[in-house]
Structure formats: structure tokens, C-alpha cells
Design an enzyme around this catalytic site. Structure first.
Site, mmCIF file in Angstrom:
data_model
loop_
_atom_site.group_PDB
_atom_site.id
_atom_site.type_symbol
_atom_site.label_atom_id
_atom_site.label_comp_id
_atom_site.label_asym_id
_atom_site.label_seq_id
_atom_site.Cartn_x
_atom_site.Cartn_y
_atom_site.Cartn_z
ATOM 1 C CG LEU A 223 -2.214 0.787 1.146
ATOM 2 C CD1 LEU A 223 -3.071 0.291 -0.018
ATOM 3 C CD2 LEU A 223 -2.990 0.678 2.438
ATOM 4 C CG ASP A 224 2.339 2.874 -3.708
ATOM 5 O OD1 ASP A 224 2.988 1.880 -3.368
ATOM 6 O OD2 ASP A 224 2.212 3.237 -4.887
ATOM 7 N NE ARG A 225 5.897 8.959 0.884
ATOM 8 C CZ ARG A 225 5.516 10.224 0.712
ATOM 9 N NH1 ARG A 225 4.914 10.863 1.701
ATOM 10 N NH2 ARG A 225 5.726 10.850 -0.418
#
Length: 434
Positions: free
Chosen positions: A212-214
Site C-alpha cells: 500500500l503506497d505511502r
């Protein structure tokens, strides 16, 4: 005279290194008092840290100063000269002269005053807490975990495999996939979901089982042991896991279901991807299904379901690129809402941050639950290091601008016999236009 005085100060700093300063390593866990809260932003108190690397074959034959100046360009050449002289850069645990020639596989230690990038001061709500699974709602801007765990794991496994069988490694809980599926974010350590969970909830160890990207928010599943993580891995790699996201996009999205079949071609220089026709030789095949949930004419809330695509792209660029390709990019995605070329190579920043700082920021109605009550309790003091290139600022250079989260949120992961969900964010409620 000034040169001599500077050399004496460097020598004094080298002596002080071994006595007064406590150097942290990845083995040191984060604590609640490590954080400073200011104006809705979570900072980490700068701390002394030992970065460790081993000399690669292409580095061998260079002087220790040239190696750092050429490979790690975040600091000026003069800093590395001083760091070697005072012992803040060492080889195999020993101080060396600036003319020292490094050899392959030698251990290099860089002792730094570490400043982590700030994140939004949001809680990390725990959604479900089971015996072997933990689910949380990851806030935007907070990365999942830390890239240095990859390095530690690789070094450990590559060494132990020479003497220990894979079955024994498995039994001990060493699993490469537990680390590599985590978003690489080497500047972050304590300002991560994993770090905050350990500091504020005492939850450790935990293994993020998907990416889950930043800048993306929403459901994050963490296994509480290596065996459970391995089960998740097998199901993900076997194509047995379905993911659902919601996005807030530009314009009135079509009422009918839309499936985008377009290859994803990544541009490393720009740090973003483009969608290519399916028969193109460029990129990797990917397919995403989109369904409109609501619209007010100006913007729409869309359900996004990755159908196929490389594992690391799902939840990364695939949804963002395919929405851009559909003509309805995410409404606050500065990287894809514009066709302007992004060049991040000169500053070394992320593509998203470069896009945000080079374009006019869109106004946001996003509302995050901010931990305001922590601001008054924080100890705002921290030690100033005379050699640090970031002091006296809390944040490292290049992180002095505000950065909002993307309007992209993971709402569900489901497997053969399990489903985990996350509530919708506030931005998913559209106001009607006149």
C-alpha cells in the site's frame, strides 16, 4: 589557523563519538517519546544512527571519500572528508584515512544524525486484532514499513544459507517475501505504520502481507507470524486474492462498468508510468475494472478492482495510470493529472513530491483525524549535531512543503475463506454542484 582549528574540532568530535553518543541500529525499537507533534504533523526526533553497507564489486578500488561522494549524493564532498577524518565513516569497524582504498565485501559504517521525513499526524486505527492477523486503516502519507529491513534480511539470509538449510530458515521465521512486498522507503524508519504500531501499541513483530503506497490510505493486513504471512503470500501469488479500492476522480465517470486493458510501462527517470495499447511491446499487461459509485458532475467516486497485473503494480501505479488513461484521473493526483514531464533526478525526490512542488496544488476537502492532543505533551527539544547537514531543522532537506494524501483508498481484500474491510474516508462524500 582556521584549518587547524577545524581539524581539532573534527578530532574532538571523533573522540566524543565513542563516549557520549548512543548510536541506534535497526535492532532498536521506536518509543512514544521519539515523536514530536506540531501543527498536525508527526515528526521524529533526530537521532544518531549507524547505516551499514558492504562494498560492491563496482565500488572496489575507489577511495572511501570518492565512493560516498559518487554513490550518496545527498551531502557535499566536504562533509564526507570531515566524516572520514573524525571517524563517522569507518571500514570494518576501524577509522581510516581519506585516501583509503576500499575492497570488495568490506563493511562500511556511516554514523549519522538521522532526520526522518515528517508525515501527517494521524492515528493508525486498528480494525481487527486476531491471533495471527492484524488489520489497520493506514493513513495517507505514512509509509508501511522500512527498506532497511530488506537489507538486513538479505544480508542475514545470504550468509546463513551457506550453513543452514532453507527448512531451518523457514522454521526460524525468515521469509524474504515478508520483507520485499513492503514499499521501499529507506528514509523512513520510525515514521512508518510498523514503527508507530510498535511504539504506540507494543505490536511487534508484524509482517505486512501486501503493498500500500505511502500516499494511499485504507486497509492494510499484517500477519503476526511468519507462517500466516506465508499463507497470504501463496494465495496472492496464486491469484486467489481480490482487492477493491475507491477513488475520487475528475469529471462525470460513465454509468456503465468500464474495463481498461492497457499495458503499464514504467519510466524510471520520471518515476511514473504510462498506459500502452494491449498489443504493444512496451510495458506489462494489466487490466482494471471500474464502476461508478456516485457523481456530482464535477467529480465522481469510483470503485476500482485490479483484475490482472504485476503484484507490485497493483495498488501502486496501475489504478492511477488506468484512471488517467480513461480520461478521469484521480482529482488530486498531481503526478497524473497533468501531462507535464516530471524530472526528479536532479533533486532525488519522489516523483509525487516533485509533481506537487512543481505544479499548483489542488484545494482539498480531505479531513483526517489529527492527534492534536499530543501536540502539547510533546517534548520539542532535540540535540543539535554540529556535523549534521539538516540541523537545526526537524525535517530533512526537501521535506519542508506540505503533501496531502491521494484520493485513493483500499476498502477490501478477500481470499478463499476470508474477507477484511476498511471504512470509507471522509472525501468519499461528494457535495452536490449547482
Amino acid at each position: 589557523m582556521n584549518k587547524r582549528k577545524r581539524e581539532e574540532e573534527e578530532e574532538e568530535e571523533g573522540i566524543r563519538m565513542g563516549t557520549d553518543i548512543v548510536w541506534q541500529t535497526p535492532a532498536n525499537p521506536p518509543h512514544p517519546h521519539d515523536y514530536i507533534f506540531r501543527n498536525g504533523i508527526r515528526y521524529v526526533k533526530p537521532y544518531y544512527f549507524e547505516f551499514i553497507a558492504h562494498v560492491k564489486n563496482r565500488w572496489a578500488g575507489k577511495t572511501i571519500v570518492d565512493l560516498f561522494a559518487q554513490e550518496f549524493k545527498g551531502r557535499p564532498y566536504e562533509y564526507y572528508v570531515s566524516a572520514v577524518k573524525c571517524g563517522r565513516i569507518q571500514v570494518d569497524g576501524e577509522r581510516v584515512p581519506v585516501s583509503y582504498i576500499v575492497k570488495s565485501s568490506q563493511k562500511i559504517s556511516h554514523f549519522v544524525h538521522r532526520h526522518e521525513p515528517p508525515v501527517m499526524a494521524c492515528e493508525v486505527p486498528i480494525l481487527q486484532k486476531e491471533l495471527d492477523v492484524l488489520t489497520v486503516c493506514k493513513p495517507a502519507s505514512v509509509p508501511v514499513s522500512v527498506a532497511e529491513h530488506i537489507y538486513v534480511y538479505k544480508c542475514l539470509v545470504s550468509f546463513t544459507r551457506m550453513f543452514v538449510s532453507p527448512n531451518v530458515l523457514h522454521a526460524l521465521g525468515f521469509h524474504y517475501h515478508n520483507i520485499c512486498q513492503v514499499h521501499p522507503c529507506g528514509q523512513y524508519r520510525k515514521n512508518t505504520v510498523v514503527g508507530i504500531l510498535q511504539a504506540e501499541h507494543g505490536l511487534a513483530p508484524v509482517f505486512p502481507v501486501h503493498r500500500l503506497d505511502r500516499l494511499v490510505s485504507g486497509l492494510l493486513i499484517l500477519a503476526r507470524n511468519a507462517s500466516k504471512a506465508d499463507i497470504f503470500r501463496q494465495q496472492i501469488e496464486g491469484g486467489l486474492v481480490r482487492k477493491k479500492y475507491i477513488a475520487r476522480v475528475v469529471g462525470e465517470f460513465p454509468k456503465d462498468e468500464l474495463v481498461v486493458d492497457a499495458n503499464i510501462d514504467y519510466n524510471a527517470r520520471e518515476g511514473r508510468s504510462t498506459a500502452e495499447v494491449r498489443d504493444s511491446a512496451k510495458g506489462k499487461a494489466a487490466s482494471t475494472k471500474f464502476t461508478r459509485i456516485s457523481s456530482n458532475g464535477a467529480q465522481s467516486i469510483v470503485l476500482c478492482e485490479p483484475i490482472t497485473g504485476r503484484t507490485h503494480q497493483v495498488g501502486n501505479y496501475q489504478i492511477r495510470v488506468h484512471l488517467k488513461h480513461s480520461g478521469h484521473p484521480i482529482a488530486n493526483d498531481m503526478l497524473y493529472i497533468s501531462d507535464e514531464t516530471v524530472n526528479r533526478s536532479s533533486k532525488g525526490s519522489s516523483a509525487d513530491r516533485s509533481a506537487c512542488t512543481s505544479a499548483t496544488a489542488l484545494t482539498s476537502s480531505i479531513e483526517e483525524k489529527v492527534v492534536n492532543d499530543c501536540e502539547e505533551k510533546s517534548n520539542v527539544g532535540f540535540s543539535i549535531d554540529p556535523m549534521c547537514t539538516n540541523c537545526p531543522n526537524l525535517a530533512p532537506k526537501g521535506y519542508d512543503t506540505d503533501e496531502e494524501g491521494l484520493w485513493l483508498h483500499c476498502i477490501q481484500y478477500s481470499g478463499p475463506d476470508w474477507t477484511y474491510e476498511c471504512p470509507y474516508p471522509d472525501w468519499a462524500k461528494l457535495t452536490q454542484t449547482i
